[in-house]
Design an enzyme around this catalytic site. Sequence first.
Site, PDB file in Angstrom:
ATOM      1  N   ASP A 162      42.946  45.831  37.457  1.00 42.08           N
ATOM      2  CA  ASP A 162      42.901  46.307  38.830  1.00 42.08           C
ATOM      3  C   ASP A 162      42.283  47.698  38.846  1.00 42.08           C
ATOM      4  O   ASP A 162      42.428  48.464  37.884  1.00 42.08           O
ATOM      5  CB  ASP A 162      44.298  46.352  39.449  1.00 42.08           C
ATOM      6  CG  ASP A 162      44.236  46.507  40.953  1.00 42.08           C
ATOM      7  OD1 ASP A 162      43.988  45.492  41.634  1.00 42.08           O
ATOM      8  OD2 ASP A 162      44.412  47.631  41.460  1.00 42.08           O
ATOM      9  N   GLN A 163      41.606  47.993  39.934  1.00 44.17           N
ATOM     10  CA  GLN A 163      40.980  49.309  40.087  1.00 44.17           C
ATOM     11  C   GLN A 163      41.338  49.899  41.441  1.00 44.17           C
ATOM     12  O   GLN A 163      41.262  49.214  42.466  1.00 44.17           O
ATOM     13  CB  GLN A 163      39.464  49.225  39.955  1.00 44.17           C
ATOM     14  CG  GLN A 163      38.771  50.579  40.024  1.00 44.17           C
ATOM     15  CD  GLN A 163      37.261  50.447  39.874  1.00 44.17           C
ATOM     16  OE1 GLN A 163      36.575  50.092  40.821  1.00 44.17           O
ATOM     17  NE2 GLN A 163      36.753  50.714  38.684  1.00 44.17           N
TER      18      GLN A 163
END
Length: 202
Positions: free
Chosen positions: A79-80
Amino acid sequence: MPENTSNTSTLRPLILGSTSRYRQELLSRLGLPFQTEAPAVDETPEPGEHPAHLAVRLALAKAREVATRFPDAVVIGSDQVADLHGEPLGKPGTHQRAVAQLQRMRGETVVFQTAVAVVCRNTGFEQTELAAVQVTFRQLSDQQIEQYLQTEKPYDCAGSAKSEGLGIALLTRIENDDPTALIGLPLIRTCHLLRAAGVDVL
């Protein structure tokens, strides 16, 4: 599903818990056979949650969720979150939100917090790592922002910019120690976690 017959030492199935085309392309660079599965995870931030914590929590939640369905597999979740002075900025989704994000980020240094998690339910393996990428944006005019968004339409990207494309022209500086992290999957850290999970990357 990418295939590579040159590496047959991985006994457990490898699954990327993501439908992101960016992460699929990055993981395919390792030459390992893998499949993709969409994780069923609520990505809503918790009240007051720091972007780095959010990124790690979601990466692990994605890997865990897919691992419950494929307990024998080694599952990668990632995830970013764009971190603007401690405030999480997610994927804009629309043109109007992308304009607002880029207007807020112009002239600012934004930290793109990119987390990766590897989980194997049957072996009990579960580890995470975080790659923080500091990105400094140019002092962009509204016209430049509009031109960029009309050209690239990066509405599925955290922070409304794709550094691997025209988005590089928005920036004055990138600082990181894992070159693919900004695109969405830090491969140096991913390789480290895969080796720890028993996957022979080479």
